[in-house]
Design a protein around this motif. Structure first.
Motif, short mmCIF file in Angstrom:
data_model
loop_
_atom_site.label_atom_id
_atom_site.label_comp_id
_atom_site.label_asym_id
_atom_site.label_seq_id
_atom_site.Cartn_x
_atom_site.Cartn_y
_atom_site.Cartn_z
N GLY A 201 42.93 38.54 28.20
CA GLY A 201 42.51 40.39 27.31
C GLY A 201 42.77 40.61 28.80
N SER A 202 43.29 42.18 28.81
CA SER A 202 43.78 42.65 30.08
C SER A 202 42.29 42.08 30.94
CB SER A 202 42.74 44.77 29.49
OG SER A 202 44.11 44.42 28.74
N MET A 203 40.83 42.37 30.80
CA MET A 203 40.31 41.66 31.73
C MET A 203 40.78 40.26 32.38
SD MET A 203 38.15 43.37 33.85
CE MET A 203 37.03 42.93 35.17
N PHE B 117 41.10 49.35 34.05
CA PHE B 117 40.92 50.66 33.56
C PHE B 117 42.26 50.88 33.26
CE2 PHE B 117 41.14 55.22 35.46
CZ PHE B 117 39.92 55.89 34.10
N GLY B 118 43.01 50.95 34.44
CA GLY B 118 44.65 51.30 34.14
C GLY B 118 45.45 50.60 33.09
N LEU B 119 45.12 49.63 32.56
CA LEU B 119 45.51 49.11 31.34
C LEU B 119 45.35 49.67 30.21
CD1 LEU B 119 45.88 45.45 32.13
CD2 LEU B 119 47.97 46.99 32.53
N SER C 43 51.88 50.70 29.04
CA SER C 43 50.33 49.53 29.85
C SER C 43 50.29 47.91 28.98
CB SER C 43 49.54 50.28 29.01
OG SER C 43 48.07 49.40 29.35
N ALA C 44 51.14 47.90 27.89
CA ALA C 44 51.69 46.94 27.12
C ALA C 44 52.36 45.90 28.02
CB ALA C 44 51.62 46.84 25.57
N ILE C 45 53.49 46.95 28.20
CA ILE C 45 55.11 45.93 28.74
C ILE C 45 54.30 45.94 30.76
CG2 ILE C 45 57.05 46.15 30.44
CD1 ILE C 45 57.56 48.11 27.47
N VAL C 46 53.54 46.61 31.14
CA VAL C 46 53.28 46.32 32.50
C VAL C 46 52.16 45.07 32.37
CG1 VAL C 46 51.47 47.49 34.63
CG2 VAL C 46 53.36 48.77 33.29
N GLY C 47 51.23 44.62 31.68
CA GLY C 47 50.12 43.80 31.34
C GLY C 47 51.13 42.84 31.02
N SER C 48 51.68 41.91 30.71
CA SER C 48 52.50 41.60 30.73
C SER C 48 53.10 41.08 31.31
CB SER C 48 53.98 41.51 29.39
OG SER C 48 54.65 40.52 29.51
N ALA D 175 43.63 40.76 34.90
CA ALA D 175 43.48 41.48 35.81
C ALA D 175 42.91 40.59 37.09
CB ALA D 175 42.49 42.69 35.38
N LYS D 176 41.83 39.94 36.58
CA LYS D 176 41.15 39.11 37.56
C LYS D 176 42.51 38.41 37.59
CE LYS D 176 36.20 39.48 35.75
NZ LYS D 176 35.44 38.26 34.85
N TRP D 177 43.15 36.94 37.01
CA TRP D 177 43.54 36.25 37.49
C TRP D 177 44.67 36.84 37.98
CZ3 TRP D 177 43.80 30.99 37.28
CH2 TRP D 177 44.30 31.01 36.36
#
Length: 101
Positions: A86-88, A31-33, A64-69, A91-93
């Motif tokens: 993907g983002s999910m 959700f945050g990403l 958000s893309a930088i944090v996801g990276s 998040a799971k990893w």
């Protein structure tokens, strides 16, 4: 002439979340990403102006893309990083390796 090594490690699937706590953390990160930048842009649009909302929305998606990276670099194993995630999945990893071992 073959350049592919004979012994290749199999690609791991995205880890499964077990328990309500792990699922909640994974969905909160997801959700945050994905949705938090949109909600923040809508909040800026409501309070200020639509031009500012567009600018802030693009900025929030960039952050958000930088944090996801960074989350991907911290949690996904090195031999799995060439996969498209993907983002999910990210998040799971991250949840699996940092909160729910």
């Amino acid at each position: 002439m073959r350049f592919i090594p004979d012994e290749r490690l199999p690609i791991e699937n995205t880890p499964r979340m077990e328990g309500v706590k792990c699922n909640t953390i994974a969905f909160a990160i997801f959700f945050g990403l994905t949705l938090l930048p949109l909600l923040l842009a809508l909040c800026v649009w409501y309070n200020y102006d639509w031009m500012l909302a567009i600018g802030f929305g693009l900025f929030f998606y960039l952050v958000s893309a930088i944090v996801g990276s960074k989350l991907r670099g911290l949690s996904v194993p090195k031999d799995q990083r060439e996969r498209s995630l993907g983002s999910m999945d990210i998040a799971k990893w991250y949840t699996k390796y940092h909160f729910c071992r």
